[in-house]
Design an enzyme around this catalytic site. Structure first.
Site, PDB file in Angstrom:
ATOM      1  N   GLU A 166       0.840  -1.209   0.000  1.00  0.00           N
ATOM      2  CA  GLU A 166       0.000   0.000   0.000  1.00  0.00           C
ATOM      3  C   GLU A 166       0.871   1.254   0.000  1.00  0.00           C
ATOM      4  O   GLU A 166       0.636   2.184   0.773  1.00  0.00           O
ATOM      5  CB  GLU A 166      -0.926   0.013   1.211  1.00  0.00           C
ATOM      6  CG  GLU A 166      -2.043  -1.003   1.137  1.00  0.00           C
ATOM      7  CD  GLU A 166      -3.112  -0.762   2.207  1.00  0.00           C
ATOM      8  OE1 GLU A 166      -2.822  -0.084   3.193  1.00  0.00           O
ATOM      9  OE2 GLU A 166      -4.233  -1.258   2.023  1.00  0.00           O
TER      10      GLU A 166
ATOM     11  N   GLU B 217      -6.505  -7.548  -0.409  1.00  0.00           N
ATOM     12  CA  GLU B 217      -6.919  -7.603   0.996  1.00  0.00           C
ATOM     13  C   GLU B 217      -8.394  -7.272   1.053  1.00  0.00           C
ATOM     14  O   GLU B 217      -8.782  -6.115   0.870  1.00  0.00           O
ATOM     15  CB  GLU B 217      -6.155  -6.575   1.846  1.00  0.00           C
ATOM     16  CG  GLU B 217      -4.709  -6.901   2.075  1.00  0.00           C
ATOM     17  CD  GLU B 217      -4.037  -5.860   2.977  1.00  0.00           C
ATOM     18  OE1 GLU B 217      -4.748  -5.163   3.725  1.00  0.00           O
ATOM     19  OE2 GLU B 217      -2.807  -5.753   2.907  1.00  0.00           O
TER      20      GLU B 217
HETATM   21  C1  GLA Z   1      -3.928  -2.431   5.172  1.00  0.00           C
HETATM   22  C2  GLA Z   1      -2.580  -3.123   5.331  1.00  0.00           C
HETATM   23  C3  GLA Z   1      -2.677  -4.376   6.145  1.00  0.00           C
HETATM   24  C4  GLA Z   1      -3.496  -4.130   7.394  1.00  0.00           C
HETATM   25  C5  GLA Z   1      -4.866  -3.625   7.002  1.00  0.00           C
HETATM   26  C6  GLA Z   1      -5.774  -3.340   8.184  1.00  0.00           C
HETATM   27  O1  GLA Z   1      -4.646  -2.978   4.201  1.00  0.00           O
HETATM   28  O2  GLA Z   1      -2.032  -3.411   4.081  1.00  0.00           O
HETATM   29  O3  GLA Z   1      -1.378  -4.784   6.479  1.00  0.00           O
HETATM   30  O4  GLA Z   1      -2.847  -3.184   8.168  1.00  0.00           O
HETATM   31  O5  GLA Z   1      -4.733  -2.413   6.331  1.00  0.00           O
HETATM   32  O6  GLA Z   1      -5.915  -4.439   8.989  1.00  0.00           O
END
Ligand code: GLA
Length: 583
Positions: A160, A236
Protein backbone atom coordinates in the site's frame (compact mmCIF):
# COMPACT_ATOMS: atom_id res chain seq x y z
CA UNK A 1 7.92 -30.71 -4.34
CA UNK A 2 6.26 -30.95 -7.70
CA UNK A 3 7.25 -29.49 -11.06
CA UNK A 4 7.39 -25.76 -11.71
CA UNK A 5 4.24 -23.78 -10.93
CA UNK A 6 3.93 -20.71 -13.10
CA UNK A 7 1.30 -18.01 -12.68
CA UNK A 8 0.84 -15.67 -15.64
CA UNK A 9 -1.82 -13.29 -16.83
CA UNK A 10 -3.84 -13.64 -20.03
CA UNK A 11 -6.52 -11.15 -20.93
CA UNK A 12 -8.50 -10.40 -17.78
CA UNK A 13 -7.52 -13.52 -15.93
CA UNK A 14 -4.68 -15.56 -14.49
CA UNK A 15 -3.27 -18.78 -15.87
CA UNK A 16 -1.58 -21.32 -13.64
CA UNK A 17 0.62 -23.56 -15.73
CA UNK A 18 -1.40 -22.44 -18.72
CA UNK A 19 -4.83 -23.23 -17.23
CA UNK A 20 -7.36 -20.54 -16.23
CA UNK A 21 -6.94 -19.85 -12.55
CA UNK A 22 -8.46 -17.64 -9.89
CA UNK A 23 -6.58 -16.85 -6.68
CA UNK A 24 -8.80 -17.45 -3.65
CA UNK A 25 -6.42 -16.79 -0.81
CA UNK A 26 -6.54 -16.04 2.87
CA UNK A 27 -4.03 -14.10 4.93
CA UNK A 28 -2.54 -15.98 7.84
CA UNK A 29 0.62 -14.84 9.60
CA UNK A 30 2.90 -17.61 10.84
CA UNK A 31 4.38 -15.17 13.36
CA UNK A 32 0.97 -14.87 15.05
CA UNK A 33 0.28 -18.59 15.40
CA UNK A 34 1.97 -21.16 17.63
CA UNK A 35 4.06 -23.28 15.20
CA UNK A 36 2.49 -26.51 16.47
CA UNK A 37 -0.83 -25.16 15.19
CA UNK A 38 0.30 -24.12 11.71
CA UNK A 39 -0.74 -27.40 10.08
CA UNK A 40 -4.18 -27.28 11.70
CA UNK A 41 -4.84 -23.73 10.47
CA UNK A 42 -3.59 -24.52 6.97
CA UNK A 43 -5.86 -27.57 6.83
CA UNK A 44 -8.84 -25.39 7.82
CA UNK A 45 -7.94 -22.95 5.05
CA UNK A 46 -7.98 -25.81 2.57
CA UNK A 47 -11.34 -27.04 3.87
CA UNK A 48 -12.83 -23.57 3.38
CA UNK A 49 -11.97 -23.75 -0.29
CA UNK A 50 -8.99 -21.40 -0.29
CA UNK A 51 -6.35 -22.35 -2.82
CA UNK A 52 -3.61 -20.04 -1.50
CA UNK A 53 -2.24 -18.61 1.73
CA UNK A 54 -1.20 -14.97 1.83
CA UNK A 55 2.08 -14.69 3.77
CA UNK A 56 3.61 -11.47 5.09
CA UNK A 57 7.22 -11.48 6.35
CA UNK A 58 7.99 -9.38 9.46
CA UNK A 59 11.51 -8.09 8.87
CA UNK A 60 11.94 -6.78 12.43
CA UNK A 61 11.14 -10.15 13.99
CA UNK A 62 13.59 -11.97 11.71
CA UNK A 63 16.33 -9.35 12.15
CA UNK A 64 16.20 -8.11 15.74
CA UNK A 65 19.69 -6.69 15.15
CA UNK A 66 21.48 -5.85 11.92
CA UNK A 67 23.31 -8.88 10.59
CA UNK A 68 21.41 -11.37 12.74
CA UNK A 69 18.71 -13.59 11.18
CA UNK A 70 16.21 -15.61 13.22
CA UNK A 71 14.41 -18.43 11.42
CA UNK A 72 13.37 -20.85 14.12
CA UNK A 73 10.28 -21.58 16.22
CA UNK A 74 7.45 -19.22 15.35
CA UNK A 75 9.74 -17.60 12.75
CA UNK A 76 10.55 -20.82 10.86
CA UNK A 77 9.32 -19.46 7.54
CA UNK A 78 10.70 -22.39 5.47
CA UNK A 79 8.73 -24.86 7.58
CA UNK A 80 5.56 -22.80 7.19
CA UNK A 81 5.99 -22.69 3.42
CA UNK A 82 6.70 -26.41 3.42
CA UNK A 83 3.46 -27.14 5.32
CA UNK A 84 1.42 -25.01 2.94
CA UNK A 85 3.00 -26.84 0.02
CA UNK A 86 2.25 -30.21 1.57
CA UNK A 87 -1.41 -29.21 1.96
CA UNK A 88 -1.52 -28.59 -1.78
CA UNK A 89 -1.99 -24.85 -1.44
CA UNK A 90 -0.14 -21.98 -3.11
CA UNK A 91 1.46 -18.96 -1.52
CA UNK A 92 0.94 -15.28 -2.25
CA UNK A 93 4.18 -13.98 -0.80
CA UNK A 94 4.42 -10.50 0.68
CA UNK A 95 7.96 -9.84 1.91
CA UNK A 96 7.51 -6.10 2.45
CA UNK A 97 10.01 -4.81 3.48
CA UNK A 98 7.15 -2.83 5.06
CA UNK A 99 4.03 -4.86 5.92
CA UNK A 100 1.81 -2.64 8.12
CA UNK A 101 -0.34 -5.52 9.50
CA UNK A 102 -0.88 -3.91 12.93
CA UNK A 103 2.53 -5.41 13.68
CA UNK A 104 5.19 -3.59 15.72
CA UNK A 105 6.59 -0.85 13.47
CA UNK A 106 4.85 -2.33 10.41
CA UNK A 107 7.71 -4.85 10.30
CA UNK A 108 10.44 -2.23 9.91
CA UNK A 109 13.19 -2.91 12.45
CA UNK A 110 13.43 -0.28 15.18
CA UNK A 111 17.20 -0.17 14.78
CA UNK A 112 16.53 1.15 11.28
CA UNK A 113 13.38 3.21 11.80
CA UNK A 114 14.96 5.26 14.59
CA UNK A 115 18.30 5.68 12.79
CA UNK A 116 17.30 8.76 10.83
CA UNK A 117 16.98 7.11 7.41
CA UNK A 118 14.02 8.12 5.28
CA UNK A 119 11.83 5.04 5.64
CA UNK A 120 10.13 3.50 2.62
CA UNK A 121 12.01 5.72 0.18
CA UNK A 122 14.93 5.71 -2.20
CA UNK A 123 17.18 7.12 0.52
CA UNK A 124 20.40 5.14 -0.16
CA UNK A 125 20.87 4.36 3.54
CA UNK A 126 17.41 2.82 3.70
CA UNK A 127 17.88 0.89 0.46
CA UNK A 128 21.20 -0.45 1.68
CA UNK A 129 19.51 -1.94 4.75
CA UNK A 130 16.66 -3.37 2.65
CA UNK A 131 19.14 -4.90 0.21
CA UNK A 132 21.16 -6.47 3.00
CA UNK A 133 17.96 -8.01 4.39
CA UNK A 134 16.73 -9.29 1.02
CA UNK A 135 20.19 -10.75 0.42
CA UNK A 136 19.57 -12.87 3.52
CA UNK A 137 15.85 -13.54 3.04
CA UNK A 138 15.66 -14.47 -0.64
CA UNK A 139 18.10 -17.40 -0.56
CA UNK A 140 15.94 -18.89 2.21
CA UNK A 141 12.84 -18.53 0.09
CA UNK A 142 14.24 -19.49 -3.33
CA UNK A 143 13.52 -23.24 -2.97
CA UNK A 144 9.86 -22.36 -2.35
CA UNK A 145 9.41 -20.27 -5.48
CA UNK A 146 6.96 -21.72 -8.00
CA UNK A 147 9.67 -21.70 -10.64
CA UNK A 148 11.58 -24.14 -8.44
CA UNK A 149 8.54 -26.32 -7.85
CA UNK A 150 7.57 -24.54 -4.65
CA UNK A 151 4.26 -23.02 -3.57
CA UNK A 152 5.01 -19.29 -4.12
CA UNK A 153 3.12 -18.16 -7.22
CA UNK A 154 3.10 -14.37 -6.77
CA UNK A 155 5.22 -11.84 -4.88
CA UNK A 156 4.08 -8.43 -3.67
CA UNK A 157 6.25 -5.32 -3.98
CA UNK A 158 6.05 -3.07 -0.86
CA UNK A 159 2.61 -2.64 0.73
CA UNK A 160 0.00 0.00 0.00
CA UNK A 161 2.77 2.41 -0.88
CA UNK A 162 0.22 4.78 -2.41
CA UNK A 163 -1.13 5.50 1.07
CA UNK A 164 2.28 6.71 2.26
CA UNK A 165 4.19 9.97 1.93
CA UNK A 166 5.60 11.33 -1.29
CA UNK A 167 5.63 9.47 -4.58
CA UNK A 168 8.85 7.53 -5.09
CA UNK A 169 8.71 5.27 -8.15
CA UNK A 170 12.49 4.81 -7.95
CA UNK A 171 12.01 3.09 -4.61
CA UNK A 172 9.35 0.72 -5.94
CA UNK A 173 11.47 0.06 -9.03
CA UNK A 174 14.48 -0.71 -6.84
CA UNK A 175 12.44 -3.28 -4.90
CA UNK A 176 11.00 -4.92 -8.01
CA UNK A 177 14.39 -5.04 -9.74
CA UNK A 178 15.94 -6.37 -6.53
CA UNK A 179 13.45 -9.26 -6.43
CA UNK A 180 14.21 -10.09 -10.06
CA UNK A 181 17.95 -9.82 -9.48
CA UNK A 182 17.67 -12.28 -6.61
CA UNK A 183 15.98 -14.86 -8.80
CA UNK A 184 12.27 -14.15 -8.40
CA UNK A 185 10.70 -14.83 -11.79
CA UNK A 186 7.17 -15.11 -10.33
CA UNK A 187 4.38 -12.66 -11.04
CA UNK A 188 4.95 -9.39 -9.17
CA UNK A 189 2.15 -7.14 -7.97
CA UNK A 190 1.47 -4.08 -5.83
CA UNK A 191 -1.59 -3.48 -3.67
CA UNK A 192 -3.27 -0.19 -2.79
CA UNK A 193 -6.44 1.21 -1.36
CA UNK A 194 -9.10 2.47 -3.75
CA UNK A 195 -8.89 5.97 -2.17
CA UNK A 196 -7.86 9.05 -4.14
CA UNK A 197 -5.03 8.26 -6.52
CA UNK A 198 -3.34 5.73 -4.24
CA UNK A 199 -3.61 3.05 -6.91
CA UNK A 200 -1.57 5.20 -9.26
CA UNK A 201 1.00 6.37 -6.72
CA UNK A 202 1.57 2.93 -5.25
CA UNK A 203 1.91 1.07 -8.54
CA UNK A 204 4.46 0.69 -11.29
CA UNK A 205 3.71 0.32 -14.95
CA UNK A 206 4.40 -3.22 -16.06
CA UNK A 207 3.56 -4.64 -12.63
CA UNK A 208 0.08 -5.90 -11.79
CA UNK A 209 -1.90 -3.53 -9.59
CA UNK A 210 -4.35 -4.95 -7.06
CA UNK A 211 -6.72 -3.21 -4.66
CA UNK A 212 -7.51 -3.49 -0.93
CA UNK A 213 -10.96 -2.77 0.52
CA UNK A 214 -13.75 -3.52 2.92
CA UNK A 215 -16.61 -2.95 0.47
CA UNK A 216 -16.41 -4.06 -3.13
CA UNK A 217 -18.77 -1.43 -4.57
CA UNK A 218 -16.80 0.89 -6.81
CA UNK A 219 -13.41 -0.47 -5.78
CA UNK A 220 -12.93 -2.99 -8.57
CA UNK A 221 -14.15 -0.40 -11.09
CA UNK A 222 -11.58 2.00 -9.72
CA UNK A 223 -8.87 -0.63 -10.10
CA UNK A 224 -10.04 -1.19 -13.67
CA UNK A 225 -9.64 2.51 -14.42
CA UNK A 226 -6.04 2.39 -13.22
CA UNK A 227 -5.41 -0.87 -15.01
CA UNK A 228 -7.40 -1.14 -18.22
CA UNK A 229 -6.49 -4.78 -18.85
CA UNK A 230 -5.34 -7.72 -16.78
CA UNK A 231 -6.85 -9.72 -13.93
CA UNK A 232 -8.77 -7.92 -11.19
CA UNK A 233 -7.69 -8.80 -7.68
CA UNK A 234 -8.57 -7.66 -4.21
CA UNK A 235 -5.32 -8.35 -2.37
CA UNK A 236 -6.92 -7.60 1.00
CA UNK A 237 -10.62 -8.07 1.51
CA UNK A 238 -11.14 -6.79 5.06
CA UNK A 239 -13.65 -9.26 6.44
CA UNK A 240 -13.18 -8.00 10.00
CA UNK A 241 -11.07 -5.43 11.80
CA UNK A 242 -8.70 -4.93 14.75
CA UNK A 243 -9.01 -3.10 18.07
CA UNK A 244 -7.09 -0.56 20.13
CA UNK A 245 -6.81 -0.63 23.91
CA UNK A 246 -9.59 1.42 25.42
CA UNK A 247 -11.56 1.46 22.17
CA UNK A 248 -14.56 -0.46 20.92
CA UNK A 249 -14.39 -4.09 19.82
CA UNK A 250 -14.84 -4.26 16.05
CA UNK A 251 -16.78 -6.98 14.35
CA UNK A 252 -18.10 -7.30 10.84
CA UNK A 253 -21.43 -8.94 10.23
CA UNK A 254 -20.87 -12.36 8.63
CA UNK A 255 -23.66 -11.97 6.08
CA UNK A 256 -22.35 -8.54 5.08
CA UNK A 257 -18.83 -9.86 4.59
CA UNK A 258 -20.10 -12.89 2.66
CA UNK A 259 -22.21 -10.65 0.41
CA UNK A 260 -19.17 -8.55 -0.47
CA UNK A 261 -17.12 -11.66 -1.13
CA UNK A 262 -19.86 -12.74 -3.51
CA UNK A 263 -19.58 -9.41 -5.33
CA UNK A 264 -15.84 -9.90 -5.78
CA UNK A 265 -16.12 -13.46 -7.01
CA UNK A 266 -19.11 -12.80 -9.26
CA UNK A 267 -17.09 -10.02 -10.92
CA UNK A 268 -14.57 -12.69 -11.86
CA UNK A 269 -11.93 -11.19 -9.60
CA UNK A 270 -9.33 -12.94 -7.48
CA UNK A 271 -9.26 -12.30 -3.76
CA UNK A 272 -7.32 -12.67 -0.56
CA UNK A 273 -9.27 -12.58 2.70
CA UNK A 274 -7.64 -10.28 5.20
CA UNK A 275 -7.65 -12.11 7.50
CA UNK A 276 -8.57 -15.76 7.05
CA UNK A 277 -7.15 -16.39 10.52
CA UNK A 278 -5.73 -13.49 12.51
CA UNK A 279 -3.94 -15.12 15.43
CA UNK A 280 -2.32 -13.25 18.28
CA UNK A 281 0.16 -10.44 18.91
CA UNK A 282 2.12 -12.56 21.35
CA UNK A 283 4.54 -10.87 23.74
CA UNK A 284 5.23 -7.29 22.77
CA UNK A 285 4.70 -7.62 19.00
CA UNK A 286 1.62 -5.44 18.55
CA UNK A 287 1.76 -2.25 16.53
CA UNK A 288 -0.02 1.06 17.08
CA UNK A 289 -1.81 3.72 15.11
CA UNK A 290 -1.18 7.42 15.25
CA UNK A 291 -4.30 9.26 14.17
CA UNK A 292 -3.81 12.62 15.94
CA UNK A 293 -3.26 10.54 19.02
CA UNK A 294 -1.23 7.41 19.72
CA UNK A 295 -3.39 4.25 19.89
CA UNK A 296 -1.71 0.90 20.63
CA UNK A 297 -3.29 -2.24 19.17
CA UNK A 298 -4.50 -4.99 21.49
CA UNK A 299 -2.96 -8.43 21.96
CA UNK A 300 -5.64 -10.41 20.17
CA UNK A 301 -5.58 -10.30 16.39
CA UNK A 302 -8.74 -12.37 16.15
CA UNK A 303 -9.88 -9.78 13.60
CA UNK A 304 -13.38 -11.29 13.64
CA UNK A 305 -11.93 -13.43 10.86
CA UNK A 306 -13.62 -16.59 9.52
CA UNK A 307 -11.31 -18.79 11.60
CA UNK A 308 -11.21 -17.50 15.17
CA UNK A 309 -8.06 -16.69 17.14
CA UNK A 310 -8.25 -20.16 18.70
CA UNK A 311 -8.74 -21.82 15.32
CA UNK A 312 -12.48 -22.41 15.51
CA UNK A 313 -14.71 -22.50 12.45
CA UNK A 314 -17.17 -19.59 12.81
CA UNK A 315 -20.49 -18.69 11.21
CA UNK A 316 -18.53 -16.35 8.94
CA UNK A 317 -16.32 -19.25 7.84
CA UNK A 318 -19.37 -21.33 6.90
CA UNK A 319 -21.07 -18.51 5.03
CA UNK A 320 -17.95 -17.58 3.10
CA UNK A 321 -17.31 -21.22 2.31
CA UNK A 322 -20.78 -21.43 0.79
CA UNK A 323 -20.04 -18.37 -1.34
CA UNK A 324 -16.72 -19.80 -2.50
CA UNK A 325 -18.41 -23.10 -3.37
CA UNK A 326 -20.51 -21.27 -5.96
CA UNK A 327 -17.36 -20.24 -7.84
CA UNK A 328 -14.69 -22.81 -7.12
CA UNK A 329 -14.30 -26.37 -5.90
CA UNK A 330 -14.52 -26.66 -2.13
CA UNK A 331 -13.42 -29.94 -0.50
CA UNK A 332 -16.46 -32.10 0.15
CA UNK A 333 -15.24 -33.07 3.60
CA UNK A 334 -16.77 -32.56 7.05
CA UNK A 335 -15.66 -29.48 8.99
CA UNK A 336 -13.92 -30.02 12.32
CA UNK A 337 -16.01 -29.26 15.41
CA UNK A 338 -14.84 -26.96 18.20
CA UNK A 339 -11.69 -28.10 19.99
CA UNK A 340 -11.60 -29.11 23.66
CA UNK A 341 -11.03 -26.24 26.09
CA UNK A 342 -9.65 -26.04 29.62
CA UNK A 343 -11.75 -24.47 32.35
CA UNK A 344 -10.09 -23.81 35.72
CA UNK A 345 -11.26 -21.03 38.03
CA UNK A 346 -9.39 -19.40 40.89
CA UNK A 347 -5.75 -20.31 40.26
CA UNK A 348 -3.78 -18.65 43.09
CA UNK A 349 -0.72 -16.63 42.13
CA UNK A 350 0.78 -16.70 45.57
CA UNK A 351 4.42 -16.04 44.88
CA UNK A 352 5.83 -12.62 44.12
CA UNK A 353 8.95 -10.93 42.79
CA UNK A 354 9.06 -7.12 42.77
CA UNK A 355 10.11 -5.68 39.44
CA UNK A 356 12.49 -3.11 40.92
CA UNK A 357 14.43 -5.63 42.97
CA UNK A 358 14.43 -8.07 40.03
CA UNK A 359 15.63 -5.48 37.49
CA UNK A 360 19.39 -6.09 37.91
CA UNK A 361 18.83 -9.72 36.86
CA UNK A 362 16.65 -8.78 33.89
CA UNK A 363 18.92 -6.27 32.19
CA UNK A 364 22.17 -4.36 32.41
CA UNK A 365 22.26 -1.03 34.21
CA UNK A 366 23.86 1.77 32.19
CA UNK A 367 24.87 5.16 33.66
CA UNK A 368 24.62 8.47 31.79
CA UNK A 369 24.15 12.18 32.45
CA UNK A 370 20.93 12.45 30.42
CA UNK A 371 18.42 9.63 29.96
CA UNK A 372 19.14 7.22 27.07
CA UNK A 373 16.40 5.90 24.81
CA UNK A 374 15.51 2.22 24.62
CA UNK A 375 17.23 2.04 21.22
CA UNK A 376 20.39 3.68 22.57
CA UNK A 377 20.40 0.91 25.14
CA UNK A 378 20.34 -1.63 22.31
CA UNK A 379 16.84 -2.94 23.01
CA UNK A 380 13.64 -2.51 21.07
CA UNK A 381 10.81 -3.97 23.09
CA UNK A 382 9.62 -4.15 26.65
CA UNK A 383 10.46 -1.60 29.33
CA UNK A 384 13.21 0.70 30.53
CA UNK A 385 13.63 1.46 34.22
CA UNK A 386 15.22 4.89 34.78
CA UNK A 387 16.55 6.02 38.14
CA UNK A 388 18.11 9.16 39.56
CA UNK A 389 18.19 11.13 42.81
CA UNK A 390 15.76 13.98 43.45
CA UNK A 391 17.47 17.20 44.53
CA UNK A 392 15.33 18.12 47.52
CA UNK A 393 12.54 17.04 49.82
CA UNK A 394 8.97 18.22 49.56
CA UNK A 395 6.48 18.65 46.74
CA UNK A 396 7.69 19.50 43.26
CA UNK A 397 6.47 19.52 39.68
CA UNK A 398 7.99 16.75 37.66
CA UNK A 399 7.90 17.33 33.90
CA UNK A 400 8.89 14.77 31.27
CA UNK A 401 9.09 16.59 27.99
CA UNK A 402 9.10 13.61 25.68
CA UNK A 403 8.62 9.92 26.32
CA UNK A 404 7.06 6.83 24.78
CA UNK A 405 4.78 5.33 25.69
CA UNK A 406 3.69 5.04 29.33
CA UNK A 407 5.77 6.40 32.20
CA UNK A 408 5.05 5.20 35.73
CA UNK A 409 6.70 7.34 38.38
CA UNK A 410 7.87 6.23 41.82
CA UNK A 411 9.59 8.07 44.67
CA UNK A 412 11.62 5.84 46.96
CA UNK A 413 9.68 2.92 45.49
CA UNK A 414 6.24 4.37 46.27
CA UNK A 415 3.89 4.99 43.30
CA UNK A 416 3.71 8.74 42.53
CA UNK A 417 1.76 8.90 39.28
CA UNK A 418 1.71 8.00 35.65
CA UNK A 419 1.96 9.84 32.33
CA UNK A 420 0.67 8.42 29.06
CA UNK A 421 1.58 9.37 25.53
CA UNK A 422 -1.95 8.77 24.27
CA UNK A 423 -3.26 11.39 26.67
CA UNK A 424 -0.57 13.97 25.83
CA UNK A 425 0.20 14.50 29.51
CA UNK A 426 3.62 15.89 30.36
CA UNK A 427 3.80 16.85 34.06
CA UNK A 428 2.56 15.98 37.53
CA UNK A 429 3.21 16.92 41.15
CA UNK A 430 5.24 14.52 43.23
CA UNK A 431 6.50 14.70 46.81
CA UNK A 432 9.84 13.47 48.14
CA UNK A 433 10.14 12.56 51.80
CA UNK A 434 13.86 13.33 51.99
CA UNK A 435 16.74 14.96 50.13
CA UNK A 436 18.17 12.61 47.53
CA UNK A 437 15.07 10.39 47.32
CA UNK A 438 15.20 7.93 44.43
CA UNK A 439 13.07 8.83 41.46
CA UNK A 440 12.21 5.76 39.36
CA UNK A 441 10.51 6.08 36.00
CA UNK A 442 9.37 2.85 34.43
CA UNK A 443 8.64 3.37 30.74
CA UNK A 444 6.82 0.78 28.68
CA UNK A 445 7.08 0.56 24.91
CA UNK A 446 3.44 -0.30 24.19
CA UNK A 447 4.00 -0.89 20.45
CA UNK A 448 5.48 0.96 17.50
CA UNK A 449 3.35 2.87 15.03
CA UNK A 450 2.80 0.67 11.96
CA UNK A 451 0.98 2.98 9.55
CA UNK A 452 1.52 6.47 8.17
CA UNK A 453 4.32 8.96 8.68
CA UNK A 454 5.00 8.42 12.42
CA UNK A 455 6.93 5.17 12.10
CA UNK A 456 10.17 6.66 13.39
CA UNK A 457 8.99 5.85 16.88
CA UNK A 458 11.78 5.73 19.50
CA UNK A 459 10.90 4.52 22.97
CA UNK A 460 11.78 5.35 26.56
CA UNK A 461 12.65 8.81 27.88
CA UNK A 462 13.26 10.92 24.79
CA UNK A 463 14.19 14.23 26.38
CA UNK A 464 15.00 15.91 29.66
CA UNK A 465 13.18 15.29 32.92
CA UNK A 466 12.72 18.42 35.03
CA UNK A 467 11.98 18.88 38.72
CA UNK A 468 10.60 22.39 39.32
CA UNK A 469 12.21 23.44 36.06
CA UNK A 470 15.67 22.00 36.81
CA UNK A 471 16.98 19.27 34.55
CA UNK A 472 17.69 16.04 36.41
CA UNK A 473 21.01 14.38 35.63
CA UNK A 474 22.98 11.35 36.75
CA UNK A 475 20.71 8.60 35.46
CA UNK A 476 20.99 4.86 35.69
CA UNK A 477 18.82 2.95 33.26
CA UNK A 478 18.10 -0.69 32.66
CA UNK A 479 16.38 -2.02 29.57
CA UNK A 480 14.01 -4.86 30.46
CA UNK A 481 13.06 -6.82 27.32
CA UNK A 482 11.56 -9.60 29.50
CA UNK A 483 12.40 -12.33 26.99
CA UNK A 484 13.64 -14.60 29.76
CA UNK A 485 12.14 -14.71 33.23
CA UNK A 486 13.90 -17.85 34.42
CA UNK A 487 16.19 -15.87 36.74
CA UNK A 488 13.37 -14.32 38.78
CA UNK A 489 13.57 -15.07 42.49
CA UNK A 490 10.01 -15.55 43.69
CA UNK A 491 9.03 -15.57 47.36
CA UNK A 492 5.70 -16.31 49.07
CA UNK A 493 3.50 -13.22 48.67
CA UNK A 494 2.61 -12.80 52.35
CA UNK A 495 0.02 -10.26 53.50
CA UNK A 496 1.79 -7.14 52.28
CA UNK A 497 3.22 -7.72 48.83
CA UNK A 498 5.60 -5.04 47.49
CA UNK A 499 3.97 -1.86 46.27
CA UNK A 500 4.66 -1.11 42.64
CA UNK A 501 5.05 -3.40 39.66
CA UNK A 502 5.55 -7.05 40.54
CA UNK A 503 5.60 -10.47 38.95
CA UNK A 504 3.14 -12.97 40.47
CA UNK A 505 3.53 -16.67 39.99
CA UNK A 506 1.29 -19.66 40.46
CA UNK A 507 0.93 -23.16 39.12
CA UNK A 508 -1.90 -25.21 37.74
CA UNK A 509 -1.95 -28.98 37.28
CA UNK A 510 -3.41 -30.23 34.03
CA UNK A 511 -4.10 -33.75 32.79
CA UNK A 512 -4.53 -33.04 29.13
CA UNK A 513 -3.30 -29.81 27.55
CA UNK A 514 -5.86 -27.96 25.47
CA UNK A 515 -6.49 -24.40 24.33
CA UNK A 516 -7.81 -22.01 26.93
CA UNK A 517 -8.08 -18.29 27.71
CA UNK A 518 -6.43 -16.52 30.63
CA UNK A 519 -8.88 -14.26 32.40
CA UNK A 520 -7.56 -11.66 34.85
CA UNK A 521 -10.52 -10.23 36.78
CA UNK A 522 -9.33 -7.57 39.24
CA UNK A 523 -5.99 -7.11 37.51
CA UNK A 524 -5.24 -3.75 35.91
CA UNK A 525 -2.40 -3.67 33.43
CA UNK A 526 0.56 -5.80 32.51
CA UNK A 527 1.79 -8.89 30.74
CA UNK A 528 1.29 -12.64 31.21
CA UNK A 529 3.34 -15.76 30.51
CA UNK A 530 2.51 -19.47 30.60
CA UNK A 531 5.48 -21.81 30.96
CA UNK A 532 7.70 -18.96 29.81
CA UNK A 533 5.67 -18.32 26.65
CA UNK A 534 4.71 -14.63 26.48
CA UNK A 535 0.95 -14.48 25.88
CA UNK A 536 0.97 -10.70 25.55
CA UNK A 537 -0.29 -7.61 27.30
CA UNK A 538 -3.53 -7.21 29.20
CA UNK A 539 -5.37 -4.09 30.31
CA UNK A 540 -8.54 -3.54 32.29
CA UNK A 541 -9.35 -0.85 29.74
CA UNK A 542 -10.34 -3.59 27.35
CA UNK A 543 -11.97 -4.20 25.03
CA UNK A 544 -10.13 -7.53 25.25
CA UNK A 545 -10.54 -9.23 28.64
CA UNK A 546 -8.98 -12.65 28.10
CA UNK A 547 -5.68 -13.76 26.57
CA UNK A 548 -5.48 -16.75 24.25
CA UNK A 549 -3.37 -19.61 25.64
CA UNK A 550 -2.45 -21.98 22.78
CA UNK A 551 -2.76 -25.61 23.90
CA UNK A 552 0.81 -26.44 22.81
CA UNK A 553 2.32 -24.14 25.46
CA UNK A 554 0.74 -26.28 28.18
CA UNK A 555 1.97 -29.70 29.26
CA UNK A 556 0.55 -32.57 31.26
CA UNK A 557 1.32 -32.06 34.95
CA UNK A 558 2.41 -28.78 36.52
CA UNK A 559 2.24 -25.55 34.53
CA UNK A 560 3.52 -22.15 35.55
CA UNK A 561 1.58 -18.90 35.14
CA UNK A 562 3.43 -15.59 35.61
CA UNK A 563 1.71 -12.22 35.54
CA UNK A 564 3.52 -8.87 35.64
CA UNK A 565 1.02 -6.45 37.17
CA UNK A 566 2.19 -2.87 36.68
CA UNK A 567 -0.42 -1.03 38.71
CA UNK A 568 -2.53 -2.83 41.28
CA UNK A 569 -4.47 -6.04 41.55
CA UNK A 570 -7.49 -6.42 43.79
CA UNK A 571 -7.32 -10.14 43.24
CA UNK A 572 -4.68 -12.81 43.82
CA UNK A 573 -6.11 -15.39 41.46
CA UNK A 574 -6.54 -15.80 37.72
CA UNK A 575 -8.84 -18.09 35.75
CA UNK A 576 -8.47 -20.29 32.70
CA UNK A 577 -11.77 -20.04 30.87
CA UNK A 578 -13.12 -21.97 27.86
CA UNK A 579 -14.38 -18.98 25.86
CA UNK A 580 -12.71 -15.71 24.90
CA UNK A 581 -13.98 -12.30 25.93
CA UNK A 582 -12.86 -9.78 23.33
CA UNK A 583 -15.30 -7.12 24.51
C1 GLA B 1 -3.93 -2.43 5.17
C2 GLA B 1 -2.58 -3.12 5.33
C3 GLA B 1 -2.68 -4.38 6.14
C4 GLA B 1 -3.50 -4.13 7.39
C5 GLA B 1 -4.87 -3.62 7.00
C6 GLA B 1 -5.77 -3.34 8.18
O1 GLA B 1 -4.65 -2.98 4.20
O2 GLA B 1 -2.03 -3.41 4.08
O3 GLA B 1 -1.38 -4.78 6.48
O4 GLA B 1 -2.85 -3.18 8.17
O5 GLA B 1 -4.73 -2.41 6.33
O6 GLA B 1 -5.91 -4.44 8.99
Amino acid sequence: MRGARVLTTAGDGFLLDGEPFRIIAGAMHYFRIHPDQWADRIEKARLMGLNSIDVYVPWNAHQPRPGEVVLDGILDLPRYLELIDRAGLHVVFRPGPYICAEWDGGGLPAWLSTSGVRLRSSDPAYLEAVDAWFDRLLPVVTPYLGSNGGPIIAVQVENEFGAYGPEDPDYLRHLADGLRRRGVTELLFTCDQAEGDMLRRGGLDGILRTVTFEHADGALEKLRRHQPTGPLMCAEFWDGWFDHWGGPHHTRDAADAAADLEKVLSAGASVSLYMFHGGTNFGTTNGADYKHVYLPTITSYDYDAPLSEAGDVTAKYRLMREVIARYAPVPDEPLPGPAARLDRAGIPLDEVAGLFSAAPGLGTAVASESPLTMEQLGEHNGFVLYETALPSAGPMVLAIESFADRAQIFVDGAPAGMLERGRTERALTIAAGRDGATLSVLVENTGRVNYGVHMNDPKGLLGPVLADGRTLTGWTQTALPLHDLTGLAFAPAGDRPPSGPAFRRGTVDIDEPADTFLSLPGWEQGMAWVNGFALGRYSARGPQRTLYVPGPVLRPGRNEIVVLELKAATNRTVDLVPTPDLG
